[in-house]
Design an enzyme around this catalytic site. Structure first.
Site, mmCIF file in Angstrom:
data_model
loop_
_atom_site.group_PDB
_atom_site.id
_atom_site.type_symbol
_atom_site.label_atom_id
_atom_site.label_comp_id
_atom_site.label_asym_id
_atom_site.label_seq_id
_atom_site.Cartn_x
_atom_site.Cartn_y
_atom_site.Cartn_z
ATOM 1 N N ASP A 299 0.963 -1.295 0.069
ATOM 2 C CA ASP A 299 -0.046 0.061 -0.074
ATOM 3 C C ASP A 299 0.930 1.337 -0.090
ATOM 4 O O ASP A 299 1.903 1.087 0.755
ATOM 5 C CB ASP A 299 -0.854 -0.016 1.189
ATOM 6 C CG ASP A 299 -2.002 1.144 1.225
ATOM 7 O OD1 ASP A 299 -1.915 1.650 0.304
ATOM 8 O OD2 ASP A 299 -2.618 1.444 2.199
ATOM 9 N N GLU A 302 2.104 2.560 3.114
ATOM 10 C CA GLU A 302 3.115 2.155 3.713
ATOM 11 C C GLU A 302 4.564 2.826 3.229
ATOM 12 O O GLU A 302 5.553 2.417 3.906
ATOM 13 C CB GLU A 302 3.335 0.695 3.586
ATOM 14 C CG GLU A 302 2.051 0.076 4.287
ATOM 15 C CD GLU A 302 1.992 0.276 5.869
ATOM 16 O OE1 GLU A 302 3.071 -0.199 6.489
ATOM 17 O OE2 GLU A 302 0.972 0.509 6.628
ATOM 18 N N ASP A 334 -2.557 -3.681 4.017
ATOM 19 C CA ASP A 334 -1.128 -3.033 3.729
ATOM 20 C C ASP A 334 -0.563 -3.756 2.729
ATOM 21 O O ASP A 334 0.366 -3.106 2.070
ATOM 22 C CB ASP A 334 -0.622 -2.610 5.199
ATOM 23 C CG ASP A 334 -1.237 -1.746 5.914
ATOM 24 O OD1 ASP A 334 -1.864 -0.907 5.719
ATOM 25 O OD2 ASP A 334 -1.349 -2.065 7.414
#
Length: 584
Positions: A299, A302, A334
Site C-alpha cells: 500500500d 506504507e 497493507d
C-alpha cells in the site's frame, strides 16, 4: 470685439469597451450557462476578459477570432446575434453582406440534420456497446453485466485499457461509459452497478455488430486473395496509429460515420469470437501454470507520510532481499499478493499490453503497538477487522510490530493491548504474527512471497466474481482446487472502497456496531433475521407486550459457537430504536 462662443457642457463618456453589443451578449450567455450549472460559463468568461482588453471595434464575429479564447462556436453565435440585431434595429455599419446571403441560401436548402452519435471504432464506448449487445444475444442471458465482468469481456475489442490510463492522461477507456449514459444509450442501475442497453443503444449496437461482421468477411476474402500475390516482408503503417488517436480525441465533439474506412485488423475479426467465448462463462478466464508471476503489492501509505525514514527502510529491505513488489493504492489491508500475467511487448506499440491480475487469498494488516493503541481508541481497530473479514480473501493476517518496550508508555495499558491481539487471533480467527521491528517485517514478507511462489507454482488460477458467486464460499469447500479460484484485483480493490455508496443493509450493520458490545458477528446475526431497520421495527410492532419486545433478539445465535445474543443486548437495541425520548 466679438468673442468666440464657448459651449459648456459635459462630454459624452467613452464606453469602456468598444464592442458593447458583443460584451452584452457574451455576458448573457455566461449567466445562462451559470444558471444551468454548465462548465461553458468559464469559456464565456475567458472570452469576456479577452474582449475587454481589445481596444478596437469589431465589425463582425468573424473578426473576433483573432482574440484569445474565441473559437468558431463563439464567433458563429456572435454573427447570428449581430444579424438578428441589424434586422430588428438597422443600426451600425453593415458587415460583408455576401456571407449572410450564402448562409441564407444554405438555410433555404434545408436545415442541417443533427448527426447521430456513434462511438469511434475500437474505442471504449464501441467495445462496451458491442459486448453488451453480444451478451444479450446469448441464450440464458441475464440482460445486464457488472462492471468488472464488462471490462474483462470488452477489453479485446478496445485498443486502450479499461483500467490503466495512458501516459500523461487520467482517462481510461471506461471513461466513455459516462458519455454513453448521457447519450441515452446505456443505463446504470443497482449497487453494485449493473449496466444494460437502452432501446436506442440496442439498435446502434446491432448496426455496429452487423457492420463489423460484414467487414470481417470482406477482409477475410481480401486477405485470402492477396496471400498468393504477396511479395516481401510485411510493412507496418505507423501513420495509421496517429490518425486513429486524432479521431479518438474528436470523438466526444462530433459523431463518426457508421461506415468506417480503412482495413480491419486480425484482432478485430477474432475479438467477437473471443468475447462470445468468454461471455459463455462469465469471468471464466484463467492463468495456466508458468504464465504468471507472484508479486507483492505494498500500500502506498506504507511508503509515504509519517515517519518516512522508517517506511523507506521497509522498501530498502525488500529491495535488498530481491523481492518483486509493486507500490499501489490498496483500499483494505497493507500488503497482499497478486498473480500477474506475463505479457510480451507488441511490435509497434510503446508499452506492452496490460497483464491480468488475480488476488491471492492472503492479505496482511500491519500494526505497530502505538498504532494499535490509537486504532483501539478511535474505533478503527474493530472497523478494519470487519472490513478484512468482508473483503473476500480467506486468510487475513495481522502483523504486529512490538517495538521493544514502547507499549509500556502508551495511553492504554500493555495488558489491554496484548488482550486485543489475543482476541484478534482467538475470537476473530486471524493469524497473528509478532515481530520486533521493520527488518523482521520485511523478512516475514520475503518468506511469505517465496512460500506463495512455491505454493502456486503448478496451479491453474481461475477468475471468479464475488458479484456473481457471493462474498465467499463455505469453509467445508475450501479444498486445494477451490483455493485456485481467485478474484480479479480490480474487482477486489473496487469492492473494498471505504466510502463508496452503501446499501441500507450495510448502513444498518454500521449502526449496530456502534453499540457497545455488538461485534461484527453479532451484527451479522441480527441482519440474517432483520436485514433493515424497517423490518426490525415491524417485528417490534407485532410483539404483544413490552417484555416480549425487549427479548425479541435475545435468542438469536451468533459466531462459530452459536451463542445467544442475550437479553441485555437485546434490550439495549430495543431501547435505541424504539425509545422516543433520551436514553436512560
Amino acid at each position: 470685439m466679438p468673442t468666440d462662443q464657448v459651449c459648456l457642457g459635459r462630454k459624452r463618456p467613452v464606453p469602456s469597451c468598444p464592442n458593447p453589443l458583443f460584451l452584452q451578449w457574451l455576458t448573457e450567455l455566461r449567466d445562462s450557462a451559470k444558471e444551468k450549472g454548465l462548465k461553458t460559463q468559464y469559456v464565456y468568461q475567458k472570452a469576456i476578459n479577452s474582449l475587454k482588453k481589445y481596444p478596437l471595434p469589431l465589425k463582425n464575429g468573424k473578426e473576433a477570432k483573432i482574440l484569445q479564447n474565441f473559437g468558431d462556436g463563439i464567433c458563429k453565435i456572435l454573427d447570428e446575434r449581430l444579424q438578428k440585431h441589424y434586422r430588428e434595429h438597422g443600426e451600425g455599419p453593415q458587415f460583408s453582406m455576401e456571407e449572410p446571403r450564402k448562409e441564407e441560401v444554405r438555410k433555404e436548402k434545408g436545415t442541417k440534420k443533427k448527426r447521430e452519435y456513434v462511438p469511434q471504432k475500437r474505442s471504449g464506448g464501441y467495445a462496451v456497446l458491442l459486448t453488451l449487445y453480444r451478451h444479450a444475444q446469448m441464450p440464458g442471458s441475464k440482460g445486464f453485466m457488472f462492471r468488472n465482468e464488462l471490462q474483462t469481456e470488452a477489453q479485446p475489442l478496445c485498443e486502450k485499457s479499461f483500467t490503466v490510463p495512458d501516459l500523461g492522461s487520467k482517462y481510461t477507456a471506461w471513461s466513455s461509459v459516462s458519455t454513453l449514459i448521457q447519450k441515452d444509450l446505456l443505463v446504470k442501475t443497482h449497487n453494485p452497478a449493473r449496466y444494460s442497453l437502452t432501446d436506442q443503444g440496442l439498435a446502434l449496437a446491432e448496426r455496429l455488430d452487423s457492420e463489423e461482421t460484414g467487414m470481417a468477411k470482406e477482409h477475410g476474402e481480401q486477405m485470402s486473395g492477396e496471400e498468393d500475390s504477396r511479395d516481401g516482408p510485411d510493412v507496418v503503417d505507423l501513420t495509421l496509429v496517429e490518425d486513429e488517436e486524432e479521431q479518438e480525441d474528436k470523438e466526444r465533439y462530433e459523431a463518426v460515420p457508421l461506415v468506417a474506412t480503412g482495413h480491419i485488423s486480425e484482432s478485430d475479426a477474432a475479438g467477437k469470437s473471443q468475447t462470445l467465448e468468454t461471455g459463455r462463462t462469465a469471468m471464466g478466464w484463467h492463468l495456466p501454470p508458468g504464465s504468471y508471476d507472484i508479486v507483492l503489492c505494498v500500500d502506498v501509505i506504507e511508503t509515504t507520510g509519517g515517519s518516512s525514514g522508517r517506511k523507506q527502510e521497509l522498501v530498502k529491505e525488500l529491495q535488498r532481499n530481491c523481492v518483486t513488489f509493486d507500490i499501489r493504492k490498496l483500499n483494505v489491508g497493507d500488503f497482499l499478493w497478486v498473480a500477474r500475467e506475463k505479457v510480451t511487448p507488441v511490435p509497434g506499440q510503446l508499452r506492452p499490453p496490460v497483464g491480468k491480475e488475480l488476488v491471492l487469498d492472503y492479505i496482511i494488516e500491519r500494526k505497530r503497538m502505538d498504532d494499535l493503541c490509537g486504532s483501539i481508541i478511535d474505533g478503527r481497530f474493530r472497523e478494519q477487522k470487519f472490513r478484512l473479514k468482508r473483503c473476500g480473501l480467506r486468510k487475513p493476517i495481522y502483523l504486529v510490530e512490538e517495538c521493544g518496550s514502547a507499549a509500556a508508555h502508551l495511553s492504554i495499558p500493555e495488558s489491554t493491548l496484548q488482550q486485543a491481539i489475543v482476541n484478534t487471533q482467538v475470537v476473530d480467527g486471524f493469524f497473528v504474527k509478532r515481530v520486533q521491528d521493520v527488518k523482521e517485517s520485511a523478512a516475514y514478507l520475503t518468506i511469505m512471497t517465496r512460500y506463495l511462489q512455491k505454493l502456486y507454482h503448478n496451479c491453474t488460477l481461475f477468475c471468479h466474481s464475488r458479484e456473481l458467486e457471493g462474498d465467499g464460499g463455505d469453509e467445508s469447500e475450501q479444498t486445494a482446487n477451490l483455493s485456485c479460484s481467485l478474484m480479479a484485483f480490480t474487482e477486489f480493490n473496487y469492492g473494498a472502497i471505504k466510502n463508496k455508496c452503501q446499501t441500507v443493509r450495510e448502513v444498518f450493520a454500521r449502526q449496530l456496531m456502534q453499540i457497545s458490545g455488538v461485534s461484527g458477528d453479532k451484527a451479522a446475526a441480527v441482519l440474517e433475521h432483520y436485514s433493515t431497520v424497517s423490518s426490525l421495527l415491524q417485528a417490534y410492532d407485532r410483539c404483544s407486550s413490552e417484555s416480549e419486545k425487549e427479548k425479541l433478539l435475545s435468542s438469536i445465535k451468533y459466531g462459530k459457537l452459536k451463542r445467544n445474543l442475550g437479553p441485555a443486548l437485546s434490550r439495549t437495541i430495543y431501547q435505541l430504536y424504539c425509545t422516543r425520548g433520551p436514553l436512560s
